[in-house]
Design a protein around this motif. Structure first.
Motif, PDB file in Angstrom:
ATOM      1  N   GLY A  60      -0.560  -7.934   1.013  1.00  0.00           N
ATOM      2  CA  GLY A  60       0.427  -6.973   0.557  1.00  0.00           C
ATOM      3  C   GLY A  60       1.831  -7.414   0.895  1.00  0.00           C
ATOM      4  N   LEU A  61       2.741  -6.476   0.777  1.00  0.00           N
ATOM      5  CA  LEU A  61       4.162  -6.719   1.054  1.00  0.00           C
ATOM      6  C   LEU A  61       4.499  -6.124   2.422  1.00  0.00           C
ATOM      7  CD1 LEU A  61       7.049  -7.524   0.175  1.00  0.00           C
ATOM      8  CD2 LEU A  61       7.218  -5.260  -0.909  1.00  0.00           C
ATOM      9  N   VAL A  62       5.141  -6.928   3.255  1.00  0.00           N
ATOM     10  CA  VAL A  62       5.499  -6.479   4.597  1.00  0.00           C
ATOM     11  C   VAL A  62       6.852  -7.054   4.960  1.00  0.00           C
ATOM     12  CG1 VAL A  62       4.329  -8.424   5.720  1.00  0.00           C
ATOM     13  CG2 VAL A  62       4.636  -6.274   6.976  1.00  0.00           C
ATOM     14  N   GLN A  63       7.583  -6.350   5.784  1.00  0.00           N
ATOM     15  CA  GLN A  63       8.873  -6.850   6.234  1.00  0.00           C
ATOM     16  C   GLN A  63       8.685  -7.879   7.342  1.00  0.00           C
ATOM     17  OE1 GLN A  63      11.248  -3.412   7.321  1.00  0.00           O
ATOM     18  NE2 GLN A  63      12.171  -3.355   5.282  1.00  0.00           N
ATOM     19  N   ALA A  64       9.660  -8.743   7.466  1.00  0.00           N
ATOM     20  CA  ALA A  64       9.629  -9.736   8.539  1.00  0.00           C
ATOM     21  C   ALA A  64       9.471  -9.035   9.887  1.00  0.00           C
ATOM     22  CB  ALA A  64      10.898 -10.567   8.514  1.00  0.00           C
ATOM     23  N   GLY A  65       8.619  -9.601  10.725  1.00  0.00           N
ATOM     24  CA  GLY A  65       8.318  -9.000  12.018  1.00  0.00           C
ATOM     25  C   GLY A  65       7.106  -8.092  12.003  1.00  0.00           C
ATOM     26  N   GLY A  66       6.636  -7.762  10.806  1.00  0.00           N
ATOM     27  CA  GLY A  66       5.495  -6.874  10.689  1.00  0.00           C
ATOM     28  C   GLY A  66       4.170  -7.597  10.829  1.00  0.00           C
ATOM     29  N   SER A  67       3.100  -6.845  10.613  1.00  0.00           N
ATOM     30  CA  SER A  67       1.752  -7.370  10.789  1.00  0.00           C
ATOM     31  C   SER A  67       0.885  -7.022   9.590  1.00  0.00           C
ATOM     32  CB  SER A  67       1.099  -6.783  12.042  1.00  0.00           C
ATOM     33  OG  SER A  67       1.804  -7.134  13.212  1.00  0.00           O
ATOM     34  N   LEU A  68      -0.107  -7.854   9.359  1.00  0.00           N
ATOM     35  CA  LEU A  68      -1.144  -7.605   8.360  1.00  0.00           C
ATOM     36  C   LEU A  68      -2.462  -8.115   8.907  1.00  0.00           C
ATOM     37  CD1 LEU A  68       0.412  -8.671   4.913  1.00  0.00           C
ATOM     38  CD2 LEU A  68      -0.236  -6.354   5.603  1.00  0.00           C
ATOM     39  N   ARG A  69      -3.539  -7.501   8.454  1.00  0.00           N
ATOM     40  CA  ARG A  69      -4.880  -7.967   8.812  1.00  0.00           C
ATOM     41  C   ARG A  69      -5.654  -8.231   7.530  1.00  0.00           C
ATOM     42  NH1 ARG A  69     -10.167  -5.212  10.935  1.00  0.00           N
ATOM     43  NH2 ARG A  69     -10.961  -6.745  12.442  1.00  0.00           N
ATOM     44  N   LEU A  70      -6.014  -9.480   7.347  1.00  0.00           N
ATOM     45  CA  LEU A  70      -6.796  -9.865   6.183  1.00  0.00           C
ATOM     46  C   LEU A  70      -8.279  -9.805   6.521  1.00  0.00           C
ATOM     47  CD1 LEU A  70      -4.802 -12.971   4.900  1.00  0.00           C
ATOM     48  CD2 LEU A  70      -4.402 -10.541   4.447  1.00  0.00           C
ATOM     49  N   SER A  71      -9.064  -9.465   5.511  1.00  0.00           N
ATOM     50  CA  SER A  71     -10.517  -9.433   5.669  1.00  0.00           C
ATOM     51  C   SER A  71     -11.159 -10.273   4.581  1.00  0.00           C
ATOM     52  CB  SER A  71     -11.037  -7.999   5.562  1.00  0.00           C
ATOM     53  OG  SER A  71     -10.486  -7.173   6.558  1.00  0.00           O
ATOM     54  N   CYS A  72     -12.295 -10.837   4.910  1.00  0.00           N
ATOM     55  CA  CYS A  72     -13.078 -11.613   3.950  1.00  0.00           C
ATOM     56  C   CYS A  72     -14.537 -11.196   4.103  1.00  0.00           C
ATOM     57  CB  CYS A  72     -12.926 -13.100   4.210  1.00  0.00           C
ATOM     58  SG  CYS A  72     -14.033 -14.156   3.243  1.00  0.00           S
ATOM     59  N   ALA A  73     -15.100 -10.675   3.030  1.00  0.00           N
ATOM     60  CA  ALA A  73     -16.497 -10.261   3.034  1.00  0.00           C
ATOM     61  C   ALA A  73     -17.338 -11.333   2.374  1.00  0.00           C
ATOM     62  CB  ALA A  73     -16.652  -8.942   2.295  1.00  0.00           C
ATOM     63  N   ALA A  74     -18.341 -11.814   3.096  1.00  0.00           N
ATOM     64  CA  ALA A  74     -19.226 -12.858   2.571  1.00  0.00           C
ATOM     65  C   ALA A  74     -20.506 -12.234   2.029  1.00  0.00           C
ATOM     66  CB  ALA A  74     -19.558 -13.865   3.672  1.00  0.00           C
ATOM     67  N   SER A  75     -21.074 -12.869   1.020  1.00  0.00           N
ATOM     68  CA  SER A  75     -22.267 -12.320   0.362  1.00  0.00           C
ATOM     69  C   SER A  75     -23.557 -12.671   1.096  1.00  0.00           C
ATOM     70  CB  SER A  75     -22.350 -12.814  -1.084  1.00  0.00           C
ATOM     71  OG  SER A  75     -22.418 -14.232  -1.123  1.00  0.00           O
ATOM     72  N   ARG A  76     -23.439 -13.467   2.156  1.00  0.00           N
ATOM     73  CA  ARG A  76     -24.620 -13.758   2.965  1.00  0.00           C
ATOM     74  C   ARG A  76     -24.192 -13.963   4.408  1.00  0.00           C
ATOM     75  NH1 ARG A  76     -25.728 -19.826   0.509  1.00  0.00           N
ATOM     76  NH2 ARG A  76     -24.772 -21.019   2.212  1.00  0.00           N
ATOM     77  N   SER A  77     -25.144 -14.115   5.283  1.00  0.00           N
ATOM     78  CA  SER A  77     -24.853 -14.239   6.702  1.00  0.00           C
ATOM     79  C   SER A  77     -23.841 -15.342   6.973  1.00  0.00           C
ATOM     80  CB  SER A  77     -26.136 -14.547   7.478  1.00  0.00           C
ATOM     81  OG  SER A  77     -25.832 -14.878   8.821  1.00  0.00           O
ATOM     82  N   ILE A  78     -22.827 -15.006   7.771  1.00  0.00           N
ATOM     83  CA  ILE A  78     -21.812 -16.019   8.083  1.00  0.00           C
ATOM     84  C   ILE A  78     -22.381 -17.113   8.978  1.00  0.00           C
ATOM     85  CG2 ILE A  78     -19.890 -14.455   7.703  1.00  0.00           C
ATOM     86  CD1 ILE A  78     -19.619 -14.097  10.683  1.00  0.00           C
ATOM     87  N   PHE A  79     -23.533 -16.876   9.584  1.00  0.00           N
ATOM     88  CA  PHE A  79     -24.188 -17.922  10.363  1.00  0.00           C
ATOM     89  C   PHE A  79     -24.875 -18.959   9.476  1.00  0.00           C
ATOM     90  CE2 PHE A  79     -22.862 -17.270  14.333  1.00  0.00           C
ATOM     91  CZ  PHE A  79     -23.437 -16.284  15.111  1.00  0.00           C
TER      92      PHE A  79
ATOM     93  N   LEU B 107      -8.326 -12.142   9.687  1.00  0.00           N
ATOM     94  CA  LEU B 107      -7.144 -12.861  10.143  1.00  0.00           C
ATOM     95  C   LEU B 107      -6.082 -11.825  10.495  1.00  0.00           C
ATOM     96  CD1 LEU B 107      -5.868 -15.707  10.575  1.00  0.00           C
ATOM     97  CD2 LEU B 107      -4.783 -15.391   8.323  1.00  0.00           C
ATOM     98  N   GLN B 108      -5.788 -11.709  11.768  1.00  0.00           N
ATOM     99  CA  GLN B 108      -4.715 -10.829  12.231  1.00  0.00           C
ATOM    100  C   GLN B 108      -3.428 -11.638  12.260  1.00  0.00           C
ATOM    101  OE1 GLN B 108      -4.791  -7.468  13.036  1.00  0.00           O
ATOM    102  NE2 GLN B 108      -2.550  -7.677  13.176  1.00  0.00           N
ATOM    103  N   MET B 109      -2.435 -11.163  11.539  1.00  0.00           N
ATOM    104  CA  MET B 109      -1.165 -11.877  11.433  1.00  0.00           C
ATOM    105  C   MET B 109      -0.057 -11.001  11.995  1.00  0.00           C
ATOM    106  SD  MET B 109      -1.577 -13.557   7.634  1.00  0.00           S
ATOM    107  CE  MET B 109      -1.451 -11.980   6.784  1.00  0.00           C
ATOM    108  N   ASN B 110       0.580 -11.465  13.037  1.00  0.00           N
ATOM    109  CA  ASN B 110       1.655 -10.721  13.694  1.00  0.00           C
ATOM    110  C   ASN B 110       2.972 -11.473  13.581  1.00  0.00           C
ATOM    111  OD1 ASN B 110      -0.241  -8.774  14.561  1.00  0.00           O
ATOM    112  ND2 ASN B 110      -0.674  -9.955  16.416  1.00  0.00           N
ATOM    113  N   SER B 111       4.050 -10.766  13.815  1.00  0.00           N
ATOM    114  CA  SER B 111       5.396 -11.366  13.779  1.00  0.00           C
ATOM    115  C   SER B 111       5.588 -12.197  12.520  1.00  0.00           C
ATOM    116  CB  SER B 111       5.601 -12.233  15.026  1.00  0.00           C
ATOM    117  OG  SER B 111       5.441 -11.469  16.198  1.00  0.00           O
ATOM    118  N   LEU B 112       5.260 -11.615  11.401  1.00  0.00           N
ATOM    119  CA  LEU B 112       5.305 -12.352  10.143  1.00  0.00           C
ATOM    120  C   LEU B 112       6.725 -12.758   9.779  1.00  0.00           C
ATOM    121  CD1 LEU B 112       2.619 -10.320   8.236  1.00  0.00           C
ATOM    122  CD2 LEU B 112       2.587 -12.792   8.550  1.00  0.00           C
ATOM    123  N   LYS B 113       6.802 -13.917   9.139  1.00  0.00           N
ATOM    124  CA  LYS B 113       8.079 -14.496   8.720  1.00  0.00           C
ATOM    125  C   LYS B 113       8.060 -14.703   7.207  1.00  0.00           C
ATOM    126  CE  LYS B 113       8.254 -17.117  13.045  1.00  0.00           C
ATOM    127  NZ  LYS B 113       8.364 -18.476  13.638  1.00  0.00           N
TER     128      LYS B 113
END
Length: 118
Positions: free
Chosen positions: A10-29, A80-86
């Motif tokens: 999404g759209l975030v201001q500099a210094g903000g945070s976002l958390r991305l997610s990825c869903a896999a269709s089978r076991s990540i192992f 993926l946790q993203m902090n202090s975005l630039k």
């Protein structure tokens, strides 16, 4: 066929945070490793962070301390946790999975847009 579905961009201001997610269709192992890559406009796709089946993590040097990769085995999910975005973090972020074959097959999600405004 492996499916990887990203969300959380999404759209975030500099210094903000976002958390991305990825869903896999089978076991990540079932994968040797999973990771996040990004591609900025006019640039090549680059590694952001990667985690192996054993839990070893590695990050792009420029992102250490700001980004954190994690996973939820029970949900077959990668985060993926993203902090202090630039503004230079702007780009399309892709989820990747490497198979346990040799040579490995690589699977990609469709990508999620991250835009950081100054």
């Amino acid at each position: 066929q492996v499916q990887l579905v990203e969300s959380g961009g999404g759209l975030v201001q500099a210094g903000g945070s976002l958390r991305l997610s990825c869903a896999a269709s089978r076991s990540i192992f079932s994968f040797n490793a999973m990771g996040w890559y990004r591609q900025a406009p006019g640039k090549q796709r680059e590694l952001v962070a990667r985690i192996t089946i054993g839990g070893t993590q590695n990050y792009a040097d420029s992102l250490k301390g700001r980004f954190t990769i994690s996973r939820d085995i029970t949900k077959n999910a990668l985060f993926l946790q993203m902090n202090s975005l630039k503004p230079e973090d702007t780009g399309v972020y892709y989820c990747n999975a490497e198979s346990r074959l040799v040579p490995a097959d690589n699977y990609w999600g469709q990508g999620t847009q991250v835009t950081v405004s100054s």
